[in-house]
Design a protein around this motif. Structure first.
Motif, short mmCIF file in Angstrom:
data_model
loop_
_atom_site.label_atom_id
_atom_site.label_comp_id
_atom_site.label_asym_id
_atom_site.label_seq_id
_atom_site.Cartn_x
_atom_site.Cartn_y
_atom_site.Cartn_z
N VAL A 159 0.75 -1.49 -0.24
CA VAL A 159 0.08 -0.06 0.12
C VAL A 159 1.09 1.50 0.31
CG1 VAL A 159 -1.48 -0.78 1.07
CG2 VAL A 159 -0.04 0.00 2.65
N PRO A 160 0.59 2.62 -0.74
CA PRO A 160 1.37 3.64 -0.54
C PRO A 160 1.14 4.48 0.50
CG PRO A 160 -1.16 3.32 -1.38
CD PRO A 160 -1.01 2.16 -1.49
N ILE A 161 1.52 4.75 0.80
CA ILE A 161 2.13 5.34 3.06
C ILE A 161 3.15 6.35 2.64
CG2 ILE A 161 2.40 4.99 5.43
CD1 ILE A 161 -0.66 3.19 4.68
N SER A 162 2.46 7.49 2.41
CA SER A 162 2.72 9.05 3.33
C SER A 162 4.50 8.64 4.05
CB SER A 162 2.53 9.81 3.44
OG SER A 162 1.66 10.01 2.61
N THR A 180 3.34 6.91 9.72
CA THR A 180 2.16 7.17 10.11
C THR A 180 0.75 6.35 9.72
OG1 THR A 180 3.03 9.02 11.63
CG2 THR A 180 0.20 8.86 11.28
N ILE A 181 0.19 5.66 10.46
CA ILE A 181 -0.76 4.48 9.42
C ILE A 181 -2.00 4.42 10.41
CG2 ILE A 181 -0.90 2.34 8.49
CD1 ILE A 181 2.39 1.80 8.24
N ARG A 182 -3.38 4.34 9.07
CA ARG A 182 -4.34 4.57 10.25
C ARG A 182 -4.94 3.68 9.51
NH1 ARG A 182 -9.61 7.25 7.77
NH2 ARG A 182 -11.16 6.80 9.69
N VAL A 224 -7.15 1.05 8.04
CA VAL A 224 -9.15 0.53 8.04
C VAL A 224 -9.22 -0.42 6.76
CG1 VAL A 224 -8.68 3.01 7.16
CG2 VAL A 224 -7.51 1.82 5.84
N GLY A 225 -8.37 -1.31 6.87
CA GLY A 225 -8.36 -2.30 6.65
C GLY A 225 -7.62 -3.48 6.20
N VAL A 228 -4.63 -4.60 5.38
CA VAL A 228 -2.52 -4.51 4.90
C VAL A 228 -2.56 -3.41 5.92
CG1 VAL A 228 -0.97 -3.93 3.67
CG2 VAL A 228 -3.12 -4.38 2.57
N THR A 229 -2.80 -2.38 6.49
CA THR A 229 -2.95 -1.06 6.91
C THR A 229 -3.17 -1.86 8.76
OG1 THR A 229 -5.51 -0.33 6.47
CG2 THR A 229 -3.74 0.41 5.84
N VAL A 233 -0.07 13.96 8.25
CA VAL A 233 0.64 13.01 8.00
C VAL A 233 1.61 13.24 6.79
CG1 VAL A 233 1.41 10.63 6.89
CG2 VAL A 233 -0.75 10.76 8.52
N LEU A 265 -3.17 14.57 -3.17
CA LEU A 265 -4.12 13.49 -3.57
C LEU A 265 -3.83 11.89 -3.54
CD1 LEU A 265 -5.53 15.25 -6.95
CD2 LEU A 265 -6.11 15.39 -4.80
N GLU A 266 -4.68 11.25 -3.18
CA GLU A 266 -4.94 9.90 -2.52
C GLU A 266 -6.08 8.81 -4.21
OE1 GLU A 266 -5.36 8.22 1.10
OE2 GLU A 266 -4.30 9.66 1.88
N ARG A 267 -5.24 8.24 -4.69
CA ARG A 267 -6.16 7.35 -5.49
C ARG A 267 -5.19 5.95 -5.24
NH1 ARG A 267 -7.85 10.77 -6.41
NH2 ARG A 267 -9.77 11.54 -7.55
C1 LIG Z 1 -0.13 9.12 -2.05
C2 LIG Z 1 -0.47 7.73 -0.94
C3 LIG Z 1 -0.16 8.33 0.03
C4 LIG Z 1 -0.67 7.74 1.47
N1 LIG Z 1 -0.64 8.07 2.44
C5 LIG Z 1 -0.84 7.25 3.63
C6 LIG Z 1 -0.42 7.66 4.96
O1 LIG Z 1 0.43 7.88 5.07
N2 LIG Z 1 -1.59 7.47 6.03
C7 LIG Z 1 -2.22 6.31 5.59
O2 LIG Z 1 -3.39 5.54 6.82
N3 LIG Z 1 -2.67 6.17 4.62
C8 LIG Z 1 -2.18 6.19 3.94
N4 LIG Z 1 -2.49 6.27 2.31
C9 LIG Z 1 -3.84 5.47 2.34
C10 LIG Z 1 -3.57 4.09 1.97
O3 LIG Z 1 -3.14 4.34 1.42
C11 LIG Z 1 -5.24 3.22 2.28
O4 LIG Z 1 -5.37 3.27 3.53
C12 LIG Z 1 -4.71 1.52 1.87
O5 LIG Z 1 -4.28 1.23 1.06
C13 LIG Z 1 -5.92 1.21 2.52
O6 LIG Z 1 -5.10 -0.44 2.81
P1 LIG Z 1 -5.99 -1.71 3.39
O7 LIG Z 1 -6.14 -2.63 2.59
O8 LIG Z 1 -5.84 -1.70 4.65
O9 LIG Z 1 -7.16 -0.87 3.72
P2 LIG Z 1 -9.04 -2.28 1.92
O10 LIG Z 1 -9.43 -2.54 2.08
O11 LIG Z 1 -8.08 -1.27 0.66
O12 LIG Z 1 -9.73 -0.50 2.64
C14 LIG Z 1 -10.25 -0.44 3.52
C15 LIG Z 1 -11.62 0.08 3.70
O13 LIG Z 1 -10.43 1.30 3.89
C16 LIG Z 1 -10.88 2.51 2.79
N5 LIG Z 1 -9.66 3.47 2.17
C17 LIG Z 1 -8.81 2.23 0.95
N6 LIG Z 1 -8.78 3.74 0.79
C18 LIG Z 1 -8.69 4.70 1.65
C19 LIG Z 1 -7.80 5.89 2.13
N7 LIG Z 1 -7.17 6.80 0.96
N8 LIG Z 1 -8.37 6.36 2.78
C20 LIG Z 1 -9.78 6.55 3.37
N9 LIG Z 1 -10.28 5.34 3.18
C21 LIG Z 1 -9.87 4.30 2.61
C22 LIG Z 1 -11.71 1.32 1.31
O14 LIG Z 1 -12.64 1.93 0.60
C23 LIG Z 1 -12.26 0.50 2.44
O15 LIG Z 1 -14.33 0.98 3.14
C24 LIG Z 1 -2.14 6.47 1.19
C25 LIG Z 1 -2.71 6.31 -0.18
C26 LIG Z 1 -1.71 7.24 -1.57
C27 LIG Z 1 -2.49 6.95 -2.93
#
Ligand SMILES: Cc1cc2nc3c(=O)[nH]c(=O)nc-3n(C[C@H](O)[C@H](O)[C@H](O)COP(=O)(O)OP(=O)(O)OC[C@H]3O[C@@H](n4cnc5c(N)ncnc54)[C@H](O)[C@@H]3O)c2cc1C
Ligand code: FES
Length: 279
Positions: free
Chosen positions: A58-61, A75-77, A79-80, A82-83, A125, A237-239
């Motif tokens: 996963v991308p993390i700043s 710093t990681i929130r 949400v799913g 991997v995180t 972050v 932006l995040e994608r």
């Molecule tokens: C350039 C970039 C930098 C990032 N930096 C950080 C960072 O520093 N710290 C951090 O915690 N996260 C960051 N993110 C977001 C992080 O990459 C995602 O939260 C992660 O990919 C989710 O993966 P997962 O398998 O844990 O959850 P998934 O199973 O992929 O998602 C679980 C749930 O979380 C939701 N979700 C997924 N991605 C995001 C998101 N970006 N924002 C809100 N909800 C989301 C999904 O819709 C789903 O409901 C960044 C993303 C990008 C593109």
């Protein structure tokens, strides 16, 4: 180190030195390279592709101080899958990192200008390294203003540092929460409510924004009301991403790839896409 293009696509093994809980769902990992290549230079705003063994990447700043070339901080929130796995890592556990990738906050262009940072939730972050840089090079910049909003007081990141920054006389730190229990003595309201009363020179301010896209869509008109023009506004932006280096197309936004042409964009370059709900 600015990694070479070839080196940076190779994952490298890092070991957790420390895992710290920032909030109930967010952690910070301090990491050190296992192969001894401790050079982890990056520019504020860049990100890494982080892989926890047995999960996916996963991308993390990068959230640490760019001056600290000893330890990499993320710093990681949670949400799913991997995180969550990353936040469950303990001291001595290993993971892999590719990067650093992407564009950065325009720290050089902002020299001599006021800098206004607007962050929402975990949007703070990728901005924290920019704050560290501004504070380390304080004399090069005009006013420095941090406006930070979180959902609740419990969602606020880096509270100890926020207090420390607020105690300085050369930075304006204003925070707010969307809602709070009775007894909360801070501001209540969305982050946009902090903009009209912030002290900065609109004609010479550079504004860095990171937070949910809905927040950005409301913050920008509020800045424009103050006279800030869109070429002085920058957003991160995040994608969804897979490769992180402009090969797979997962993160496409119009003609741009967020991983390679972003994540930090000048606002007028992405404005069109942000005015739509989803692209
Ligand atoms: C350039 C970039 C930098 C990032 N930096 C950080 C960072 O520093 N710290 C951090 O915690 N996260 C960051 N993110 C977001 C992080 O990459 C995602 O939260 C992660 O990919 C989710 O993966 P997962 O398998 O844990 O959850 P998934 O199973 O992929 O998602 C679980 C749930 O979380 C939701 N979700 C997924 N991605 C995001 C998101 N970006 N924002 C809100 N909800 C989301 C999904 O819709 C789903 O409901 C960044 C993303 C990008 C593109
Ligand atoms: S993540 Fe593959 S092109 Fe951006």
């Amino acid at each position: 180190m600015k990694m070479s293009a070839t080196a940076s696509i190779l994952p490298r093994v890092y070991r957790v030195q420390q895992s710290r809980r920032e909030t109930y769902d967010t952690c910070s990992l301090e990491l050190k390279s296992v192969d001894g290549d401790g050079d982890i230079s990056f520019t504020p705003g860049q990100f890494n592709m982080v892989y926890g063994f047995g999960t996916s990447e996963v991308p993390i700043s990068i959230s640490g101080d760019p001056k600290n070339t000893e330890r990499l901080v993320h710093t990681i929130r949670s949400v799913g899958a991997v995180t969550k796995a990353l936040c469950n890592l303990k001291k001595s556990d290993e993971l892999t990192i590719r990067g650093p990738y992407g564009t950065h906050w325009p720290m050089e262009d902002a020299v001599g200008h006021d800098v206004v940072i607007v962050a929402g939730g975990v949007g703070l972050v990728p901005l924290r390294p920019a704050i560290y840089h501004l504070l380390s090079n304080r004399e090069e910049y005009g006013r420095v203003v941090l406006l930070y909003g979180a959902r609740t007081p419990q969602d606020m990141l880096y509270t100890t540092e926020l207090k420390r920054w607020r105690a300085r006389f050369d930075v304006d730190v204003e925070t707010t929460v969307d809602s709070a229990r009775p007894g909360w003595r801070g501001n209540v309201g969305v982050v946009t409510t902090l903009i009209p009363r912030a002290t900065f020179d609109s004609a010479r301010a550079k504004v860095f924004i990171c937070g949910p896209e809905i927040m950005t869509r409301f913050v920008v008109p509020e800045l424009q009301k103050r006279g800030v023009t869109t070429e002085n506004i920058f957003v991160s932006l995040e994608r969804n991403m897979k490769c992180g280096v402009g090969l797979c197309g997962h993160c496409q936004l119009g003609s741009a790839f967020v991983c390679k042409d972003g994540p930090v964009f000048r606002y007028d370059r992405v404005q069109l896409f942000l005015s739509k709900r989803e692209v």
